[in-house]
Design a protein around this motif. Structure first.
Motif, PDB file in Angstrom:
ATOM      1  N   TYR A 129       0.866  -1.190   0.000  1.00  0.00           N
ATOM      2  CA  TYR A 129       0.000   0.000   0.000  1.00  0.00           C
ATOM      3  C   TYR A 129       0.896   1.231   0.000  1.00  0.00           C
ATOM      4  O   TYR A 129       1.781   1.352   0.850  1.00  0.00           O
TER       5      TYR A 129
ATOM      6  N   ASP B  34      -9.431   0.781   2.730  1.00  0.00           N
ATOM      7  CA  ASP B  34      -8.594   0.709   3.923  1.00  0.00           C
ATOM      8  C   ASP B  34      -8.126  -0.736   4.081  1.00  0.00           C
ATOM      9  O   ASP B  34      -8.585  -1.630   3.369  1.00  0.00           O
ATOM     10  N   TYR B  35      -7.203  -0.969   5.007  1.00  0.00           N
ATOM     11  CA  TYR B  35      -6.773  -2.335   5.277  1.00  0.00           C
ATOM     12  C   TYR B  35      -6.386  -2.461   6.741  1.00  0.00           C
ATOM     13  O   TYR B  35      -6.116  -1.475   7.420  1.00  0.00           O
ATOM     14  N   GLU B  36      -6.379  -3.715   7.211  1.00  0.00           N
ATOM     15  CA  GLU B  36      -5.992  -4.010   8.585  1.00  0.00           C
ATOM     16  C   GLU B  36      -5.161  -5.280   8.599  1.00  0.00           C
ATOM     17  O   GLU B  36      -5.528  -6.275   7.974  1.00  0.00           O
TER      18      GLU B  36
ATOM     19  N   GLY C 261       3.592   0.530   2.883  1.00  0.00           N
ATOM     20  CA  GLY C 261       2.497   0.303   3.827  1.00  0.00           C
ATOM     21  C   GLY C 261       2.413   1.436   4.807  1.00  0.00           C
ATOM     22  O   GLY C 261       2.153   2.582   4.428  1.00  0.00           O
ATOM     23  N   TYR C 262       2.676   1.138   6.072  1.00  0.00           N
ATOM     24  CA  TYR C 262       2.549   2.109   7.158  1.00  0.00           C
ATOM     25  C   TYR C 262       3.286   3.412   6.824  1.00  0.00           C
ATOM     26  O   TYR C 262       4.402   3.409   6.343  1.00  0.00           O
TER      27      TYR C 262
ATOM     28  N   ALA D  31      -2.586   5.089   6.079  1.00  0.00           N
ATOM     29  CA  ALA D  31      -1.959   4.013   6.849  1.00  0.00           C
ATOM     30  C   ALA D  31      -1.097   4.568   7.981  1.00  0.00           C
ATOM     31  O   ALA D  31       0.129   4.549   7.928  1.00  0.00           O
TER      32      ALA D  31
ATOM     33  N   HIS E  71      -2.319  -0.801  10.698  1.00  0.00           N
ATOM     34  CA  HIS E  71      -1.636  -0.779   9.403  1.00  0.00           C
ATOM     35  C   HIS E  71      -0.197  -1.286   9.480  1.00  0.00           C
ATOM     36  O   HIS E  71       0.447  -1.466   8.445  1.00  0.00           O
TER      37      HIS E  71
END
Length: 185
Positions: free
Chosen positions: A29, A44-46, A65-66, A71, A76
């Motif tokens: 991401y 969104d993602y988890e 990502g983070y 994120a 994240h």
């Protein structure tokens, strides 16, 4: 992974002990529509703390990502990270896009992981044939590997390498009762 935008908010969750494999060159991401998880349509993602994201690309691949886009929450952060990179040895690699904190284990199964001027933090790191390349050759090197120590984990190995055939690991053995904390190399 994209959203059709029919719901106000949508997302994907990698649950406990789940693994997501990605060969996407822009990583998991990156806050745009260009990575494995698109940021379009409020996506969104988890990542569960016991989930694993495995990078198994064959071309240069960003570890993302983070810290990108939305994120910014603990959900994240990577649970565990595996690098199983299959690109051409000594010319292709995985590389950090930002500083990255992994909540559990970093596993270097294969390939080169370039720190790219960033800090990679983890609780534990294991290496099979993968290695970390701290590629800056400057008086001040901003590429850092940061590992946790505890009263039961006092022997740390930082699996650095120059290339796929020259490994230069740094081992640190703490002999007293240190409590908990991190060592950065």
């Amino acid at each position: 992974i994209v959203s059709n935008g029919l719901a106000a908010n949508c997302g994907v969750m990698i649950s406990s002990l789940g693994t997501l494999f990605t060969a996407h060159i822009n990583g998991l991401y990156d806050g745009t529509t260009n990575a494995a998880i698109s940021s379009g349509s409020n996506m969104d993602y988890e990542l569960a703390s016991t989930s694993t994201i495995c990078y198994n690309g064959v071309d240069n691949q960003k570890i993302s990502g983070y810290g990108n886009g939305i994120a910014t929450a603990t959900k994240h952060k990577y649970g565990s990270l595996e690098i199983a990179f299959n690109g051409t040895a000594d010319s292709e690699y995985s590389s950090l896009e930002n500083d990255l904190e992994v909540r559990n284990v970093i596993t270097l199964t294969s390939g080169e992981l370039k720190l790219n001027g960033h800090t990679l933090t983890g609780e534990l790191i294991t290496a099979t044939s993968g290695y970390v390349k701290s590629e800056e050759n400057n008086a001040v090197n901003n590429s850092k590997l940061r590992l946790a120590y505890t009263p039961t984990n006092k022997n740390l190995t930082f699996p650095f390498g120059k290339n796929s055939s020259t490994y230069i690991p740094v081992s640190i053995n703490i002999t007293n009762n240190p409590g908990t904390g991190y060592i950065t190399v």
